[in-house]
Motif scaffolding. Structure first.
Motif, PDB file in Angstrom:
ATOM      1  N   THR A   9      -4.932  10.794 -11.058  1.00 27.00           N
ATOM      2  CA  THR A   9      -3.785  11.658 -10.849  1.00 27.00           C
ATOM      3  C   THR A   9      -2.613  10.915 -10.230  1.00 27.00           C
ATOM      4  N   ILE A  10      -1.423  11.314 -10.621  1.00 24.12           N
ATOM      5  CA  ILE A  10      -0.213  10.771  -9.999  1.00 24.12           C
ATOM      6  C   ILE A  10       0.025  11.461  -8.669  1.00 24.12           C
ATOM      7  N   ASN A  11      -0.252  12.754  -8.617  1.00 20.75           N
ATOM      8  CA  ASN A  11       0.038  13.554  -7.427  1.00 20.75           C
ATOM      9  C   ASN A  11      -1.103  13.468  -6.412  1.00 20.75           C
ATOM     10  N   ASP A  12      -1.225  12.285  -5.781  1.00 19.33           N
ATOM     11  CA  ASP A  12      -2.319  12.056  -4.840  1.00 19.33           C
ATOM     12  C   ASP A  12      -1.882  12.112  -3.375  1.00 19.33           C
ATOM     13  N   ASN A  13      -0.616  12.478  -3.134  1.00 19.76           N
ATOM     14  CA  ASN A  13      -0.057  12.510  -1.778  1.00 19.76           C
ATOM     15  C   ASN A  13      -0.126  11.141  -1.109  1.00 19.76           C
TER      16      ASN A  13
END
Length: 335
Positions: A40-44
């Protein structure tokens, strides 16, 4: 008369285009391939920090960003690169590579493509820009802070795996503890043994390991584990202990439980390097982002500043100055 003026305006614009190149004429035509690590790109954390810089480029320079999953193996990465090349992409950003010069050799076969390798130190290739971060410098600040703040005298380091870049964080962390002058025990654990990149992708395991570390008397954990670190943050919040985030500013994820975050300004670095390509001013080689150019550093500790012991902020400022001057070296031998 109107036609003559119109022709003159068009002529002037064409001349400007020829003079200034892609900065004026072709910014909208630039396509940037983004090969991110993991699922995922949205891994914080690691991937999302880079994505922030790319989104700014999309907004301000109107570049097109084409994301691809990859990074866990050379084969995956090459497959992602080849799919981008087939779409005419000639600027490709690879986010983190454990196989360094192997990718350099591949790049030599594609001389018309510029590769940006983020979080790596690769030199000697005419079409590679590598971005290196001074992890040890930022981690040295973390180690000193944790040593000054611990109440139990026992702090922890939770790494994704044992690859060299994670060990660089650990070395800096140990140096910071040594610098603090405090008698502090460091408990080191790894989510995956060896260099398994899945260690960056397992928040459930990180949560379990962090809970065990807290049960062993650790009251602050430095989590260097990408997406997995979200599990350590959850464990800190549940137990009332503290954790240190990494890569992006993760303080908001559990307000009051994340003591600070060691931020790598990958958003700024990637933005600058891609913009240089757009403007025609880029040059190959390794670019280092460190404390002196704000490439790494601690978060503002907005939700935990009130927890700091008297004098800690001042001592952190002094240590930062010594790291920048070279008086303190984060990669020097430690006890």
């Amino acid at each position: 008369m109107f036609k003559i003026r119109l022709i003159s305006i068009i002529t002037c614009f064409v001349v400007l285009c020829l003079i200034y190149g892609s900065a004026i004429c072709h910014a909208k035509d630039v396509k940037v391939g983004f090969i991110y690590s993991g699922d995922t790109i949205n891994d914080n954390s690691f991937n999302e920090m880079v994505a922030t810089g790319l989104r700014k480029l999309q907004k301000e320079q109107h570049v097109r960003v084409l994301p691809r999953r990859g990074g866990f193996s050379m084969e995956e990465t090459v497959g992602a690169i080849e799919s981008l090349l087939a779409e005419g992409v000639r600027v490709i950003l690879v986010n983190g590579v454990p196989y360094g010069n192997r990718l350099g050799v591949f790049a030599l076969d594609h001389a018309d493509t510029t590769f940006i390798i983020n979080d790596a130190k690769i030199e000697g290739y005419p079409n590679i820009i590598s971005i290196d971060y001074a992890h040890g410098m930022g981690s040295c600040l973390v180690g000193a802070l944790c040593a000054w703040q611990t109440k139990t005298g026992k702090i922890g380091f939770l790494g994704a795996n044992e690859m060299p870049v994670v060990k660089e964080f650990l070395t800096g962390f140990r140096k910071g503890v040594e610098y603090s002058g405090q008698d502090v025990e460091i408990l080191v654990r790894y989510i995956r043994p060896g260099v398994s990149l899945k260690g960056f992708e397992d928040p459930k395991q990180a949560y379990t390991m962090a809970m065990n570390m807290y049960a062993d008397g650790v009251d602050i954990i430095y989590s260097v584990a990408g997406l997995s670190g979200n599990g350590a943050i959850q464990a800190a919040h549940r137990t009332g202990n503290l954790v240190v985030g990494v890569d992006s500013d993760q303080d908001y994820m559990a307000k009051g439980s994340v003591l600070t975050s060691m931020i790598k300004r990958m958003d700024i670095a990637v933005y600058k390097e891609v913009l240089a390509i757009v403007n025609g001013t880029s040059a190959p080689g390794c670019k280092t982002y460190h404390l002196a150019n704000d490439g790494v550093g601690l978060s503002d500790m907005t939700y935990t500043r009130h927890l700091l012991k008297p004098g800690v902020l001042k001592k952190l400022g002094e240590l930062k100055a010594k790291l920048i001057s070279g008086e303190v070296k984060p990669d020097a031998s430690v006890k």
